[in-house]
Write a protein that holds these residues in place. Structure first.
Motif, PDB file in Angstrom:
ATOM      1  N   SER A 130     -14.217   9.860  -8.078  1.00  0.00           N
ATOM      2  CA  SER A 130     -12.798   9.795  -8.444  1.00  0.00           C
ATOM      3  C   SER A 130     -11.927  10.366  -7.333  1.00  0.00           C
ATOM      4  CB  SER A 130     -12.556  10.558  -9.750  1.00  0.00           C
ATOM      5  OG  SER A 130     -13.258   9.959 -10.820  1.00  0.00           O
ATOM      6  N   LYS A 131     -12.364  11.456  -6.731  1.00  0.00           N
ATOM      7  CA  LYS A 131     -11.589  12.059  -5.644  1.00  0.00           C
ATOM      8  C   LYS A 131     -11.536  11.134  -4.437  1.00  0.00           C
ATOM      9  CE  LYS A 131     -13.687  16.074  -5.362  1.00  0.00           C
ATOM     10  NZ  LYS A 131     -13.920  17.483  -4.921  1.00  0.00           N
ATOM     11  N   GLN A 132     -12.652  10.458  -4.156  1.00  0.00           N
ATOM     12  CA  GLN A 132     -12.668   9.526  -3.028  1.00  0.00           C
ATOM     13  C   GLN A 132     -11.723   8.353  -3.271  1.00  0.00           C
ATOM     14  OE1 GLN A 132     -14.044   9.839  -0.093  1.00  0.00           O
ATOM     15  NE2 GLN A 132     -13.460   7.806   0.634  1.00  0.00           N
ATOM     16  N   ILE A 133     -11.743   7.813  -4.474  1.00  0.00           N
ATOM     17  CA  ILE A 133     -10.857   6.702  -4.818  1.00  0.00           C
ATOM     18  C   ILE A 133      -9.400   7.142  -4.727  1.00  0.00           C
ATOM     19  CG2 ILE A 133     -10.077   5.289  -6.773  1.00  0.00           C
ATOM     20  CD1 ILE A 133     -13.031   4.973  -7.522  1.00  0.00           C
ATOM     21  N   ALA A 134      -9.105   8.367  -5.167  1.00  0.00           N
ATOM     22  CA  ALA A 134      -7.735   8.885  -5.088  1.00  0.00           C
ATOM     23  C   ALA A 134      -7.277   8.980  -3.637  1.00  0.00           C
ATOM     24  CB  ALA A 134      -7.655  10.249  -5.772  1.00  0.00           C
ATOM     25  N   ARG A 135      -8.129   9.504  -2.780  1.00  0.00           N
ATOM     26  CA  ARG A 135      -7.760   9.628  -1.356  1.00  0.00           C
ATOM     27  C   ARG A 135      -7.510   8.263  -0.726  1.00  0.00           C
ATOM     28  NH1 ARG A 135     -11.765  13.837  -1.519  1.00  0.00           N
ATOM     29  NH2 ARG A 135     -13.365  12.347  -0.879  1.00  0.00           N
TER      30      ARG A 135
ATOM     31  N   ALA B  38      -6.588   5.512  -2.269  1.00  0.00           N
ATOM     32  CA  ALA B  38      -5.354   4.941  -2.822  1.00  0.00           C
ATOM     33  C   ALA B  38      -4.132   5.547  -2.139  1.00  0.00           C
ATOM     34  CB  ALA B  38      -5.298   5.173  -4.328  1.00  0.00           C
ATOM     35  N   LEU B  39      -4.170   6.854  -1.907  1.00  0.00           N
ATOM     36  CA  LEU B  39      -3.058   7.517  -1.224  1.00  0.00           C
ATOM     37  C   LEU B  39      -2.935   7.057   0.224  1.00  0.00           C
ATOM     38  CD1 LEU B  39      -3.458  11.157  -2.608  1.00  0.00           C
ATOM     39  CD2 LEU B  39      -1.590   9.567  -3.097  1.00  0.00           C
ATOM     40  N   ALA B  40      -4.030   6.553   0.776  1.00  0.00           N
ATOM     41  CA  ALA B  40      -4.017   6.052   2.155  1.00  0.00           C
ATOM     42  C   ALA B  40      -3.585   4.596   2.243  1.00  0.00           C
ATOM     43  CB  ALA B  40      -5.397   6.220   2.790  1.00  0.00           C
TER      44      ALA B  40
ATOM     45  N   GLY C  72       0.816  -1.210   0.000  1.00  0.00           N
ATOM     46  CA  GLY C  72       0.000   0.000   0.000  1.00  0.00           C
ATOM     47  C   GLY C  72       0.850   1.260   0.000  1.00  0.00           C
ATOM     48  N   PHE C  73       0.398   2.247  -0.736  1.00  0.00           N
ATOM     49  CA  PHE C  73       1.128   3.509  -0.828  1.00  0.00           C
ATOM     50  C   PHE C  73       0.818   4.358   0.402  1.00  0.00           C
ATOM     51  CE2 PHE C  73       1.872   7.870  -2.089  1.00  0.00           C
ATOM     52  CZ  PHE C  73       3.034   7.800  -2.832  1.00  0.00           C
TER      53      PHE C  73
ATOM     54  N   GLN D  15      -3.803   2.723  -8.796  1.00  0.00           N
ATOM     55  CA  GLN D  15      -2.662   1.926  -8.331  1.00  0.00           C
ATOM     56  C   GLN D  15      -1.522   1.954  -9.339  1.00  0.00           C
ATOM     57  OE1 GLN D  15      -3.610  -1.583  -6.160  1.00  0.00           O
ATOM     58  NE2 GLN D  15      -1.932  -2.759  -7.038  1.00  0.00           N
ATOM     59  N   VAL D  16      -1.840   1.933 -10.629  1.00  0.00           N
ATOM     60  CA  VAL D  16      -0.801   2.013 -11.653  1.00  0.00           C
ATOM     61  C   VAL D  16      -0.016   3.315 -11.491  1.00  0.00           C
ATOM     62  CG1 VAL D  16      -0.422   2.377 -14.131  1.00  0.00           C
ATOM     63  CG2 VAL D  16      -1.861   0.484 -13.345  1.00  0.00           C
ATOM     64  N   VAL D  17      -0.723   4.411 -11.267  1.00  0.00           N
ATOM     65  CA  VAL D  17      -0.054   5.706 -11.087  1.00  0.00           C
ATOM     66  C   VAL D  17       0.890   5.659  -9.889  1.00  0.00           C
ATOM     67  CG1 VAL D  17      -0.390   8.142 -10.540  1.00  0.00           C
ATOM     68  CG2 VAL D  17      -1.910   7.014 -12.176  1.00  0.00           C
ATOM     69  N   LEU D  18       0.407   5.162  -8.758  1.00  0.00           N
ATOM     70  CA  LEU D  18       1.228   5.141  -7.542  1.00  0.00           C
ATOM     71  C   LEU D  18       2.353   4.114  -7.643  1.00  0.00           C
ATOM     72  CD1 LEU D  18      -1.530   5.596  -4.815  1.00  0.00           C
ATOM     73  CD2 LEU D  18      -0.075   7.313  -5.899  1.00  0.00           C
ATOM     74  N   ASN D  19       2.136   3.032  -8.386  1.00  0.00           N
ATOM     75  CA  ASN D  19       3.236   2.089  -8.632  1.00  0.00           C
ATOM     76  C   ASN D  19       4.368   2.786  -9.385  1.00  0.00           C
ATOM     77  OD1 ASN D  19       2.013  -0.058  -7.351  1.00  0.00           O
ATOM     78  ND2 ASN D  19       1.326  -1.069  -9.223  1.00  0.00           N
ATOM     79  N   ARG D  20       4.004   3.600 -10.350  1.00  0.00           N
ATOM     80  CA  ARG D  20       5.031   4.317 -11.115  1.00  0.00           C
ATOM     81  C   ARG D  20       5.792   5.310 -10.235  1.00  0.00           C
ATOM     82  NH1 ARG D  20       3.263   5.720 -17.325  1.00  0.00           N
ATOM     83  NH2 ARG D  20       2.692   3.603 -17.958  1.00  0.00           N
TER      84      ARG D  20
END
Length: 342
Positions: free
Chosen positions: A180-185, A187-189, A91-92, A130-135
């Motif tokens: 989209s904003k909720q999913i982004a938050r 993922a960052l968590a 997890g990021f 997840q692809v973005v944060l993996n990069r």
């Protein structure tokens, strides 16, 4: 023991410490765990050269195999999925919410989720995040969220197509943007999608980019197919990078997406094609969803759009019922009327 002897002993221990420290530093690669050694492996030179073209864009024709959509589905299905356990990058959690850069990172990630996958199933949207944060954590890519999302935004080919094809000119739909904003938050968590693991690439199933045959296919979610790098660069140990500690969102020059000749742009955008429910030719200033079957009001017709007065609404409703009742009474057969009178 004399003072001179004590001094000689201390010096000897000091020299011994320095020698031992130098040895450990010089042989740190030997003492490094095996996974960490693998993590230092770099991409093959030919794949490094291809990175700029390995994009999510469906517009970069040079990266696509010449094939129709039906054939693309079959070709994509024929690419084997990697066997064995899917490794997870973990997890990021590199950006604290207290950071003044958190909001910028979250917005860039939400844009990627929205413009790349707003109509995909929720799990597919999370996989894109997840692809973005993996990069962000992979040495082949920038170590910021916005840097990854906007990579190539001012170049002919960008990594995420929405940053260089004018899609950002379309205002997001409110409910989908909130999601989209909720999913982004989340993922960052640290929320993960296990089935895409260490994926760093994806593409839509109706195209076949040439690089799909060079990567490791992991999973298909919705209409997106996810891939990881082959060999050690795609292993979990290679995702060891740290967030840079800052975020910068570039200011996109939208003027470059518009034609110099306004009339030419209007003709291209608003071609007079038939759309169910549309009574007049579209105009470039129209703002409605593509799936909206409603059209602009044709003012050449005799009817007008009106909003009823609330005070007269009840009376109008009674009049409507009354007229409908009269029509029903008129349609009653004479035989039935005579029987009722008897």
């Amino acid at each position: 023991m004399s003072k001179a002897a004590v001094t000689r002993i201390r010096r000897a221990w000091g020299y011994a410490f320095l020698v031992a420290t130098s040895f450990l530093i010089g042989t740190s690669s030997l003492l490094m765990p095996q996974d960490k050694a693998i993590a230092m492996a770099k991409l093959a030179p030919e794949m490094q050269a291809d990175l700029a073209d390995m994009t999510t864009s469906t517009e970069a024709e040079s990266t696509l195999v010449e094939i129709d959509e039906g054939g693309a589905l079959a070709r994509n299905l024929a690419i084997p999925t990697l066997a064995g356990r899917i490794e997870r990058a973990g997890g990021f959690s590199g950006i604290p919410m207290s950071s003044r850069h958190y909001g910028t990172a979250s917005e860039c990630l939400a844009q990627a989720v929205y413009y790349e996958a707003a109509l995909e199933p929720e799990q597919g949207q999370r996989a894109v995040a997840q692809v973005v944060l993996n990069r962000v954590r992979h040495p082949a890519y920038p170590n910021t969220v916005c840097g990854v999302v906007y990579q190539g935004w001012n170049q002919p080919v960008c990594q995420f197509s929405f940053t260089c094809d004018g899609a950002l000119m379309r205002a997001p739909q409110a409910n989908l943007w909130r999601q989209s904003k909720q999913i982004a938050r989340e993922a960052l968590a640290g929320r993960e999608v296990a089935e895409v693991g260490t994926a760093t690439h994806y593409h839509a199933d109706y195209v076949v980019p040439y690089w799909a045959f060079k990567m490791g296919k992991l999973a298909t979610i919705g209409r997106h197919i996810f891939y990881r790098f082959p060999g050690s660069p795609g292993r979990a140990a290679s995702f060891y990078g740290n967030w840079a500690g800052r975020e910068f969102k570039p200011q996109v020059d939208f003027a470059r997406f518009l034609a110099d000749d306004t009339e030419e742009r209007v003709a291209r955008v608003a071609e007079p094609t038939y759309i169910p429910g549309l009574t007049v030719v579209p105009d470039v200033t129209d703002r409605h969803a593509k799936a909206d079957v409603g059209g602009r009001i044709d003012t050449t017709k005799t009817w007008r759009l009106t909003i009823p007065d609330p005070v007269e609404a009840s009376a109008g409703y009674r009049n409507t019922l009354s007229s409908q009742g009269a029509l029903i009474a008129d349609e009653v057969a004479p035989a039935e009327v005579s029987e009722q009178e008897q």
